[in-house]
Design a protein around this motif. Structure first.
Motif, PDB file in Angstrom:
ATOM      1  N   SER A   1      41.383  46.305  17.052  1.00 40.10           N
ATOM      2  CA  SER A   1      42.138  46.387  15.805  1.00 40.10           C
ATOM      3  C   SER A   1      42.888  47.708  15.767  1.00 40.10           C
ATOM      4  O   SER A   1      42.612  48.617  16.546  1.00 40.10           O
ATOM      5  CB  SER A   1      41.200  46.287  14.603  1.00 40.10           C
ATOM      6  OG  SER A   1      40.523  45.048  14.606  1.00 40.10           O
TER       7      SER A   1
ATOM      8  N   THR B   1      43.316  42.453  14.555  1.00 44.59           N
ATOM      9  CA  THR B   1      43.485  42.769  13.138  1.00 44.59           C
ATOM     10  C   THR B   1      44.259  44.063  13.008  1.00 44.59           C
ATOM     11  O   THR B   1      44.116  44.968  13.824  1.00 44.59           O
ATOM     12  CB  THR B   1      42.113  42.933  12.449  1.00 44.59           C
ATOM     13  OG1 THR B   1      41.322  41.768  12.695  1.00 44.59           O
ATOM     14  CG2 THR B   1      42.252  43.133  10.957  1.00 44.59           C
TER      15      THR B   1
ATOM     16  N   TYR C   1      44.950  46.952   9.978  1.00 47.48           N
ATOM     17  CA  TYR C   1      44.542  47.422   8.657  1.00 47.48           C
ATOM     18  C   TYR C   1      45.523  48.459   8.142  1.00 47.48           C
ATOM     19  O   TYR C   1      46.243  49.087   8.905  1.00 47.48           O
ATOM     20  CB  TYR C   1      43.161  48.081   8.733  1.00 47.48           C
ATOM     21  CG  TYR C   1      42.060  47.151   9.154  1.00 47.48           C
ATOM     22  CD1 TYR C   1      41.440  46.317   8.235  1.00 47.48           C
ATOM     23  CD2 TYR C   1      41.625  47.112  10.476  1.00 47.48           C
ATOM     24  CE1 TYR C   1      40.414  45.461   8.622  1.00 47.48           C
ATOM     25  CE2 TYR C   1      40.599  46.266  10.866  1.00 47.48           C
ATOM     26  CZ  TYR C   1      39.998  45.445   9.939  1.00 47.48           C
ATOM     27  OH  TYR C   1      38.988  44.612  10.319  1.00 47.48           O
TER      28      TYR C   1
ATOM     29  N   LEU D   1      50.752  44.662   2.974  1.00 48.63           N
ATOM     30  CA  LEU D   1      50.122  43.543   3.680  1.00 48.63           C
ATOM     31  C   LEU D   1      50.832  42.223   3.400  1.00 48.63           C
ATOM     32  O   LEU D   1      50.911  41.360   4.278  1.00 48.63           O
ATOM     33  CB  LEU D   1      48.644  43.453   3.291  1.00 48.63           C
ATOM     34  CG  LEU D   1      47.782  44.619   3.777  1.00 48.63           C
ATOM     35  CD1 LEU D   1      46.386  44.519   3.187  1.00 48.63           C
ATOM     36  CD2 LEU D   1      47.738  44.680   5.291  1.00 48.63           C
TER      37      LEU D   1
ATOM     38  N   ARG E   1      45.426  39.203  11.998  1.00 51.24           N
ATOM     39  CA  ARG E   1      44.645  39.266  10.760  1.00 51.24           C
ATOM     40  C   ARG E   1      44.993  40.576  10.059  1.00 51.24           C
ATOM     41  O   ARG E   1      45.231  41.591  10.710  1.00 51.24           O
ATOM     42  CB  ARG E   1      43.158  39.201  11.071  1.00 51.24           C
ATOM     43  CG  ARG E   1      42.756  37.851  11.646  1.00 51.24           C
ATOM     44  CD  ARG E   1      41.299  37.824  12.026  1.00 51.24           C
ATOM     45  NE  ARG E   1      40.472  38.133  10.864  1.00 51.24           N
ATOM     46  CZ  ARG E   1      39.730  37.238  10.208  1.00 51.24           C
ATOM     47  NH1 ARG E   1      39.689  36.004  10.625  1.00 51.24           N
ATOM     48  NH2 ARG E   1      39.019  37.603   9.168  1.00 51.24           N
TER      49      ARG E   1
ATOM     50  N   GLY F   1      44.271  43.418   6.687  1.00 54.51           N
ATOM     51  CA  GLY F   1      43.287  43.866   5.714  1.00 54.51           C
ATOM     52  C   GLY F   1      43.431  45.337   5.378  1.00 54.51           C
ATOM     53  O   GLY F   1      44.224  46.060   5.973  1.00 54.51           O
ATOM     54  N   THR F   2      42.631  45.773   4.396  1.00 58.77           N
ATOM     55  CA  THR F   2      42.588  47.184   4.021  1.00 58.77           C
ATOM     56  C   THR F   2      41.287  47.788   4.537  1.00 58.77           C
ATOM     57  O   THR F   2      40.257  47.130   4.570  1.00 58.77           O
ATOM     58  CB  THR F   2      42.641  47.383   2.496  1.00 58.77           C
ATOM     59  OG1 THR F   2      41.543  46.711   1.901  1.00 58.77           O
ATOM     60  CG2 THR F   2      43.935  46.865   1.915  1.00 58.77           C
TER      61      THR F   2
ATOM     62  N   THR G   1      40.166  50.294  -0.305  1.00 64.60           N
ATOM     63  CA  THR G   1      40.968  49.854  -1.445  1.00 64.60           C
ATOM     64  C   THR G   1      40.598  50.703  -2.653  1.00 64.60           C
ATOM     65  O   THR G   1      39.441  50.723  -3.064  1.00 64.60           O
ATOM     66  CB  THR G   1      40.723  48.367  -1.760  1.00 64.60           C
ATOM     67  OG1 THR G   1      41.051  47.616  -0.595  1.00 64.60           O
ATOM     68  CG2 THR G   1      41.581  47.900  -2.919  1.00 64.60           C
TER      69      THR G   1
ATOM     70  N   ILE H   1      45.279  37.321   4.092  1.00 62.62           N
ATOM     71  CA  ILE H   1      44.631  38.630   3.878  1.00 62.62           C
ATOM     72  C   ILE H   1      43.170  38.424   3.630  1.00 62.62           C
ATOM     73  O   ILE H   1      42.753  37.605   2.905  1.00 62.62           O
ATOM     74  CB  ILE H   1      45.281  39.382   2.713  1.00 62.62           C
ATOM     75  CG1 ILE H   1      46.701  39.726   3.080  1.00 62.62           C
ATOM     76  CG2 ILE H   1      44.510  40.659   2.395  1.00 62.62           C
ATOM     77  CD1 ILE H   1      47.475  40.464   2.031  1.00 62.62           C
TER      78      ILE H   1
END
Length: 102
Positions: free
Chosen positions: A4, A30, A32, A54, A65, A67-68, A71, A102
């Motif tokens: 990732s 992924t 991020y 995103l 993929r 994502g965070t 957050t 997401i």
């Protein structure tokens, strides 16, 4: 092994979309981004919200993929958090929460 990457939300979309596409082309599983209010090194430049970033990334990638890593919900009300309080990335596509990206 799945690798990732982290892509900071510091680029306007004309440049940022190239980074997200490149991450997919390189085979990352992924990607991020962070949802901080600022980052010390980038304090004087743009820092876009994670959710708009995103959402925009979902419009230019197919398999990656998203994502965070972090957050930040504390500074936002539950109503304002999804809309963000940062400048718009100004993309020309809609994104549905039901798409499962997401």
């Amino acid at each position: 092994m799945r690798l990732s990457t982290v892509i900071l939300p510091i680029h306007r979309w004309a440049e940022g979309q190239k980074t997200w596409r490149r991450a997919e082309e390189l085979g990352f599983h992924t990607a991020y981004t962070y949802d901080h209010l600022s980052w010390r090194t980038f304090r004087d430049g743009p820092w876009f919200g994670a959710l708009p970033t995103l959402t925009a990334a979902a419009t230019v990638t197919d398999r990656l993929r998203l994502g965070t890593l972090v957050t930040s919900v504390k500074p936002f009300s539950p109503i304002a958090a999804p809309t963000g309080k940062t400048p718009s990335l100004r993309i020309g596509h809609a994104w549905s929460a039901g798409s499962g990206r997401i």
